[in-house]
Design a protein around this motif. Structure first.
Motif, short mmCIF file in Angstrom:
data_model
loop_
_atom_site.label_atom_id
_atom_site.label_comp_id
_atom_site.label_asym_id
_atom_site.label_seq_id
_atom_site.Cartn_x
_atom_site.Cartn_y
_atom_site.Cartn_z
N THR A 1 14.00 27.94 14.18
CA THR A 1 13.49 26.28 14.58
C THR A 1 12.07 26.50 14.69
O THR A 1 11.32 27.50 14.57
CB THR A 1 14.19 26.11 15.97
N ALA A 2 11.52 25.10 14.59
CA ALA A 2 10.25 24.69 14.66
C ALA A 2 9.79 25.46 15.83
O ALA A 2 8.38 26.07 16.02
CB ALA A 2 10.03 23.26 14.55
N LEU A 3 10.33 25.41 17.09
CA LEU A 3 9.95 25.94 18.40
C LEU A 3 9.87 27.38 18.40
O LEU A 3 8.79 28.07 18.72
CB LEU A 3 10.86 25.51 19.36
N GLU A 4 10.94 28.11 17.56
CA GLU A 4 11.09 29.47 17.46
C GLU A 4 9.76 30.01 16.72
O GLU A 4 9.22 30.89 17.02
CB GLU A 4 12.17 29.92 17.18
N ASN A 5 9.46 29.31 15.55
CA ASN A 5 8.23 29.67 14.79
C ASN A 5 6.89 29.63 15.80
O ASN A 5 6.16 30.75 15.54
CB ASN A 5 8.13 28.82 13.58
N VAL A 6 6.66 28.66 16.17
CA VAL A 6 5.41 28.49 17.42
C VAL A 6 5.57 29.76 18.34
O VAL A 6 4.44 30.43 18.70
CB VAL A 6 5.26 27.28 17.78
N MET A 7 6.67 29.96 18.85
CA MET A 7 6.91 31.18 19.88
C MET A 7 6.44 32.36 19.42
O MET A 7 5.57 32.98 19.96
CB MET A 7 8.33 31.02 20.56
N ARG B 1 4.56 26.20 26.11
CA ARG B 1 3.32 26.30 25.39
C ARG B 1 3.58 26.18 24.02
O ARG B 1 2.93 25.06 23.32
CB ARG B 1 2.56 27.69 25.53
N ALA B 2 4.62 26.57 23.44
CA ALA B 2 4.99 26.15 22.12
C ALA B 2 5.63 24.73 21.89
O ALA B 2 5.18 24.05 20.87
CB ALA B 2 6.25 26.88 21.70
N GLN B 3 6.11 24.02 23.14
CA GLN B 3 6.46 22.81 22.97
C GLN B 3 5.14 21.88 23.12
O GLN B 3 5.02 20.79 22.14
CB GLN B 3 7.39 22.39 23.96
N GLU B 4 4.21 22.42 23.92
CA GLU B 4 3.07 21.45 23.93
C GLU B 4 2.44 21.51 22.61
O GLU B 4 1.70 20.33 22.32
CB GLU B 4 2.08 22.24 24.90
N VAL C 1 0.58 18.68 17.12
CA VAL C 1 0.70 18.46 15.76
C VAL C 1 1.38 17.36 15.48
O VAL C 1 1.58 16.98 14.22
CB VAL C 1 0.84 19.67 15.15
N GLY C 2 2.10 16.68 16.40
CA GLY C 2 3.00 15.71 15.82
C GLY C 2 4.34 15.98 15.55
O GLY C 2 4.88 15.13 14.85
N LEU C 3 4.91 17.00 15.93
CA LEU C 3 6.21 17.81 15.93
C LEU C 3 7.10 17.60 17.13
O LEU C 3 8.05 18.24 17.01
CB LEU C 3 6.19 18.76 14.93
N GLY C 4 6.47 16.93 17.82
CA GLY C 4 7.32 16.96 19.21
C GLY C 4 8.71 16.71 18.96
O GLY C 4 9.72 17.02 19.94
N LEU D 1 -2.38 28.04 16.23
CA LEU D 1 -2.83 27.61 17.39
C LEU D 1 -2.22 28.36 18.72
O LEU D 1 -2.63 28.46 19.61
CB LEU D 1 -2.93 26.19 17.67
N ALA D 2 -1.01 28.65 18.67
CA ALA D 2 -0.28 29.66 19.54
C ALA D 2 -0.79 30.80 20.01
O ALA D 2 -0.75 31.36 21.20
CB ALA D 2 1.14 29.71 19.16
N THR D 3 -1.80 31.53 19.01
CA THR D 3 -2.38 32.67 19.60
C THR D 3 -3.74 32.50 20.22
O THR D 3 -4.32 33.56 20.47
CB THR D 3 -2.94 33.39 18.10
N ASP D 4 -3.94 31.20 20.64
CA ASP D 4 -5.14 31.10 21.37
C ASP D 4 -6.29 31.33 20.91
O ASP D 4 -7.13 31.97 21.32
CB ASP D 4 -5.10 31.57 23.01
N PRO D 5 -6.79 31.10 19.42
CA PRO D 5 -7.76 31.20 18.82
C PRO D 5 -9.25 30.62 19.24
O PRO D 5 -9.15 29.51 19.87
CB PRO D 5 -7.61 30.99 17.31
#
Length: 287
Positions: A110-116, A147-150, A155-158, A182-186
């Motif tokens: 899922t989108a959430l899992e990808n960001v996680m 954090r992934a949900q945030e 990015v407009g994919l809530g 962005l999830a990597t806190d760059p």
């Protein structure tokens, strides 16, 4: 080559004595072929820098040198003054993230899992704790999910949290890749052709998103072939031709430079010629 009716891009804070990124004398050779030659580049905090050039100019090869996919033959790359090792994970942990020209999502997640997935480089649970799903693992998993949900909201994919990546529209997949980076806190994010294949509306959304990323405090480097997009977006632009910096300056200076116009009219060699087919890295990344 001159782009008309283009508003001046917002200018980020400039601190040239303390750049986020400093690349010095970066050279990359593949056997007898020099794909990148003695390239210097710096990126200041809160700055958007564009990297342009005709096909075969060495743009993605240079990105790969910055992010540890390639070990430069010569030169060094520093992030906030520290020399980066040529190892992708170490580069991410140090604070540099990137996206790729070809989308590299986990299609069946899922989108959430990808960001996680992008967030896990900032967690500290060891293997045994993760297997046993101990209290520390559960706390970190909950924080990672939040954090992934945030970031999806950012990015407009809530509303796409539970959508499988493979089922998402192309433009949304591009934004999902950015959310994962962005999830990597760059401290710095590198975007390789973020608008490739997009329609005008999606391109405008991508531009707005990059400005929001800059306004959140990050520096951004963008490779792009869409000149209108680049000259509207960037504070500063570098043009590479045959692996060397041809010109660097403001968007107005670069787009009006006759050498840049000549380079584009003259075209360039196939990007595949940047690296021989015998190299182990995937040729699909070559620009």
């Amino acid at each position: 080559m001159t782009v008309t009716d283009t508003p001046a891009p917002p200018t980020g804070p400039s601190t040239p004595d303390n750049p986020v990124l400093q690349a010095r004398g970066v050279t990359m050779r593949f056997g007898g072929l020099t794909a990148v030659k003695d390239v210097d580049m710096h990126v200041n905090p809160g700055e958007i820098v564009g990297l342009i050039g005709p096909n075969g100019a060495g743009k993605t090869t240079f990105f790969n040198c910055l992010t540890g996919l390639y070990k430069p033959t010569e030169g060094e790359v520093r992030l906030q003054g520290e020399v980066l090792p040529p190892k992708p994970r170490a580069v991410v942990v140090a604070g540099m993230a990137r996206t790729f020209q070809n989308i590299r999502l986990f299609a069946n997640m899922t989108a959430l899992e990808n960001v996680m997935v992008g967030r896990y480089c900032r967690t500290s649970s060891m293997a045994l704790t993760s297997i046993l799903r101990g209290p520390k693992f559960r706390r970190e998993e909950e924080a990672t999910r939040a954090r992934a949900q945030e970031l999806l909201e950012f990015v407009g994919l809530g509303n796409s949290t539970e959508s499988l990546a493979r089922n998402m529209p192309y433009g949304d997949q591009r934004r999902l890749e950015i959310a994962r980076a962005l999830a990597t806190d760059p401290k710095l994010i590198l975007l390789d052709e973020p608008t490739a294949g997009m329609n005008p509306q999606e391109t405008k959304q991508a531009s707005d998103l990059i400005f929001r990323i800059r306004d959140s405090g990050l520096a951004v480097v963008v490779i792009e072939h869409d000149m209108r997009f680049i000259f509207n977006l960037c504070d500063r632009v570098l043009c590479l031709v045959r692996g060397e910096v041809l010109v660097e300056g403001t968007p107005h200076e670069v787009q009006s430079d006759p050498r840049v116009i000549e380079a584009y009219i003259g075209g360039g060699d196939d990007e595949d010629e940047e690296a021989p087919a015998s190299t182990t890295e995937s040729t699909e990344e070559q620009q």
